[in-house]
Design a protein around this motif. Structure first.
Motif, PDB file in Angstrom:
ATOM      1  N   TRP A 392     -11.389   8.128  28.678  1.00 37.31           N
ATOM      2  CA  TRP A 392     -10.189   7.525  29.259  1.00 37.31           C
ATOM      3  C   TRP A 392      -9.715   8.314  30.482  1.00 37.31           C
ATOM      4  O   TRP A 392      -9.248   7.718  31.461  1.00 37.31           O
ATOM      5  N   VAL A 393      -9.850   9.637  30.448  1.00 39.25           N
ATOM      6  CA  VAL A 393      -9.463  10.447  31.605  1.00 39.25           C
ATOM      7  C   VAL A 393     -10.285  10.039  32.824  1.00 39.25           C
ATOM      8  O   VAL A 393      -9.737   9.812  33.920  1.00 39.25           O
ATOM      9  N   TRP A 396      -9.090   6.519  34.068  1.00 35.70           N
ATOM     10  CA  TRP A 396      -7.819   6.496  34.789  1.00 35.70           C
ATOM     11  C   TRP A 396      -7.942   7.186  36.146  1.00 35.70           C
ATOM     12  O   TRP A 396      -7.321   6.766  37.118  1.00 35.70           O
ATOM     13  N   GLN A 397      -8.770   8.217  36.207  1.00 35.99           N
ATOM     14  CA  GLN A 397      -8.960   8.909  37.477  1.00 35.99           C
ATOM     15  C   GLN A 397      -9.626   8.012  38.515  1.00 35.99           C
ATOM     16  O   GLN A 397      -9.342   8.116  39.710  1.00 35.99           O
ATOM     17  N   GLY A 398     -10.490   7.120  38.044  1.00 37.31           N
ATOM     18  CA  GLY A 398     -11.203   6.248  38.975  1.00 37.31           C
ATOM     19  C   GLY A 398     -10.584   4.879  39.149  1.00 37.31           C
ATOM     20  O   GLY A 398     -11.049   4.084  39.972  1.00 37.31           O
ATOM     21  N   LEU A 399      -9.518   4.586  38.382  1.00 37.31           N
ATOM     22  CA  LEU A 399      -8.952   3.237  38.385  1.00 37.31           C
ATOM     23  C   LEU A 399      -8.385   2.818  39.733  1.00 37.31           C
ATOM     24  O   LEU A 399      -8.334   1.634  40.057  1.00 37.31           O
ATOM     25  N   ALA A 400      -7.979   3.768  40.537  1.00 43.28           N
ATOM     26  CA  ALA A 400      -7.312   3.455  41.805  1.00 43.28           C
ATOM     27  C   ALA A 400      -8.165   2.614  42.739  1.00 43.28           C
ATOM     28  O   ALA A 400      -7.636   1.946  43.637  1.00 43.28           O
ATOM     29  N   CYS A 417      -3.899   4.121  15.958  1.00 46.97           N
ATOM     30  CA  CYS A 417      -2.752   4.808  16.562  1.00 46.97           C
ATOM     31  C   CYS A 417      -3.280   6.110  17.171  1.00 46.97           C
ATOM     32  O   CYS A 417      -3.895   6.916  16.462  1.00 46.97           O
ATOM     33  N   ARG A 418      -3.069   6.297  18.494  1.00 49.03           N
ATOM     34  CA  ARG A 418      -3.579   7.496  19.143  1.00 49.03           C
ATOM     35  C   ARG A 418      -2.593   8.006  20.183  1.00 49.03           C
ATOM     36  O   ARG A 418      -1.846   7.232  20.775  1.00 49.03           O
ATOM     37  N   ASP A 419      -2.656   9.294  20.412  1.00 52.22           N
ATOM     38  CA  ASP A 419      -1.821   9.950  21.404  1.00 52.22           C
ATOM     39  C   ASP A 419      -2.484   9.833  22.775  1.00 52.22           C
ATOM     40  O   ASP A 419      -3.682  10.074  22.916  1.00 52.22           O
ATOM     41  N   CYS A 420      -1.720   9.464  23.789  1.00 50.96           N
ATOM     42  CA  CYS A 420      -2.294   9.326  25.126  1.00 50.96           C
ATOM     43  C   CYS A 420      -1.926  10.507  26.026  1.00 50.96           C
ATOM     44  O   CYS A 420      -2.059  10.437  27.246  1.00 50.96           O
ATOM     45  N   GLY A 421      -1.457  11.599  25.420  1.00 51.22           N
ATOM     46  CA  GLY A 421      -0.984  12.729  26.208  1.00 51.22           C
ATOM     47  C   GLY A 421      -1.999  13.284  27.177  1.00 51.22           C
ATOM     48  O   GLY A 421      -1.668  13.707  28.289  1.00 51.22           O
ATOM     49  N   MET A 422      -3.274  13.259  26.800  1.00 51.46           N
ATOM     50  CA  MET A 422      -4.307  13.892  27.608  1.00 51.46           C
ATOM     51  C   MET A 422      -4.480  13.233  28.973  1.00 51.46           C
ATOM     52  O   MET A 422      -4.846  13.870  29.947  1.00 51.46           O
ATOM     53  N   TRP A 423      -4.228  11.902  29.039  1.00 54.51           N
ATOM     54  CA  TRP A 423      -4.466  11.206  30.305  1.00 54.51           C
ATOM     55  C   TRP A 423      -3.210  10.533  30.877  1.00 54.51           C
ATOM     56  O   TRP A 423      -3.300   9.751  31.818  1.00 54.51           O
ATOM     57  N   PHE A 424      -2.056  10.854  30.350  1.00 55.01           N
ATOM     58  CA  PHE A 424      -0.839  10.166  30.792  1.00 55.01           C
ATOM     59  C   PHE A 424      -0.572  10.391  32.281  1.00 55.01           C
ATOM     60  O   PHE A 424      -0.216   9.453  33.009  1.00 55.01           O
TER      61      PHE A 424
END
Length: 470
Positions: A392-393, A396-400, A417-424
């Protein structure tokens, strides 16, 4: 019109969803003498119109140029249907009639159809979800003799009309100019399919055929496709959720590739599409005009997916590809690499619940960075819980680079259910570079209170209006 917040128009009276009262309908009727040029009336989604239509129809002779009448979801009564039937003689130019979502019409259609005169100019007739009965089907069959100009017939979501489909099909020969036939969820059975196939030989102009969500026709295609291949003008074929068997697939694999004008094909929710030994998916290469291919939940395995990938190399106009709910896609998206590079027109890519992994997301991002998928507008990656946080990181880094993206869904399964803190932080950075994104699905990703507030404040801070579905 001003009172209801609408723009006045001497030819189009659009009062759709205006919460009209019975008094409003009476007032409207009194205005008709002053609107001699009126060609369209839309009263749809006004529940209180039901029971008051006669007040309007008795004045329709003042608007004898009327071509379009839309009354869907108006709670029409038997009296309304009778009044409408009596009005047909005074609106000789009527071409479009939409009565959809009026459940009380069921069992009473003859009150309307028996009033139609031979040579009627109706081109479009929609009676979706009206609780039609088998008797209504017979009434409908009778009027096909008096509306020779019919181009669009929509009977969808009338589960009991399938019992009279054989009768209806026999009279479809009287409307040779028919371009659209919608029989979605009409309770069709195998004998209905046989009757319909016989009718197709008279419908050379047909552009759209929808017989989806008729589960009991499964097993009937092997005996009922003799005339389907003759539809050289057919552009849309929808067979989703029809319980097609392997024997059906054998026949369809021979017939569908002959539909040379086909642009949209929906085979979703037919598990035998993926397991059938007959190479239908590989033969899609013979349909170069295809713009939309939907094979969601078709039980694809690696072999059938590979056949599809090879065929897609020959589909230069492809705009929509739906592969959702086919687990074999996960880890194998690279098989589509060549096709996605050539698919310069693709705008919608649905990969929900495909068991995707991090390398699949990396592949999509790399394609965009290399200048491919530049027109992508909608991307559905929901229900792919196996993608690692690192994956996911990278995404998101390439989504632009997805500059045209307007809708994105990365929601997790209902049980997850998962935490998205790593890529927020990567998400927020990407959103600032996606100028046309309007909808973001993030269900079941856990955000801290601070992260949620930052995301909710994003629109205000950047003067955007993205609808974020937590």
């Amino acid at each position: 019109m001003q009172k209801l917040g609408k723009k006045p128009n001497s030819k189009n009276l659009d009062l759709n969803n205006c919460a009209l009262s019975a008094a409003d309908v009476t007032e409207l009727a009194s205005l008709l003498p002053f609107l001699p040029e009126l060609e369209e009336i839309s009263l749809s989604w006004n529940g209180y119109v039901g029971g008051t239509l006669k007040a309007l129809t008795v004045h329709l002779h003042h608007v004898n140029l009327l071509k379009v009448l839309r009354l869907n979801n108006c709670r029409l009564t038997a009296e309304d249907v009778t009044s409408l039937g009596e009005a047909f003689e005074i609106v000789p130019q009527l071409e479009e009639l939409d009565l959809s979502w009026n459940s009380n019409i069921g069992g009473k259609l003859s009150l309307l159809t028996k009033k139609l005169q031979k040579g009627c100019k109706i081109k479009l007739l929609k009676i979706t979800d009206c609780n039609l009965t088998a008797k209504d089907g017979e009434s409908l069959a009778e009027i096909l003799n008096v509306i020779p100009n019919l181009e669009v017939l929509d009977l969808s979501i009338n589960k009991h009309i399938g019992c009279s489909m054989t009768v209806i099909a026999q009279d479809l020969k009287n409307v040779p100019g028919l371009k659209e036939l919608n029989l979605h969820m009409c309770g069709l059975k195998q004998d209905s399919l046989q009757g319909l196939d016989s009718a197709l030989q008279h419908l050379a102009e047909l552009r759209k055929l929808d017989i989806s969500c008729n589960k009991e026709i499964g097993g009937g295609f092997k005996d009922s496709t003799a005339h389907l291949a003759s539809l050289k003008n057919l552009e849309v074929l929808d067979l989703h959720q029809c319980c097609v068997t392997e024997e059906d697939m054998t026949v369809l694999s021979q017939v569908i590739p002959l539909l040379s004008s086909l642009q949209e094909l929906n085979l979703s929710s037919n598990k035998n599409v993926g397991v059938s030994p007959d190479p239908l998916l590989g033969r899609l290469r013979f349909l170069p005009k295809l713009k939309s291919v939907a094979i969601s939940n078709c039980g694809l395995h690696e072999e059938s997916f590979s056949s599809l990938a090879e065929a897609a190399l020959h589909l230069p106009e492809l705009e929509i590809l739906d592969l959702s709910w086919n687990k074999c896609v996960g880890g194998n998206l690279k098989l589509l690499l060549g096709a996605l590079k050539l698919a310069t027109e693709i705008q919608v890519l649905r990969l929900s619940s495909c068991n995707l992994v991090a390398e699949d997301l990396a592949l999509l991002t790399l394609l965009m960075q290399d200048g491919h998928l530049s027109r992508l507008r909608k991307l559905d990656l929901s229900y792919n819980d196996n993608i690692s946080d690192e994956g996911w990181v990278i995404f998101w880094q390439g989504l632009a680079v997805f500059k045209e993206l307007s809708e994105l869904d990365v929601s997790l399964r209902p049980s997850s259910c998962r935490d998205c803190g790593m890529w927020f932080s990567e998400l927020l950075a990407a959103l600032t570079k996606l100028p046309v994104l309007v909808e973001l699905g993030m269900q079941r990703w856990v955000l801290s209170e601070l992260q949620r507030k930052r995301l909710e404040n994003f629109n205000q801070d950047n003067k955007r209006n993205i609808r974020i579905d937590f």
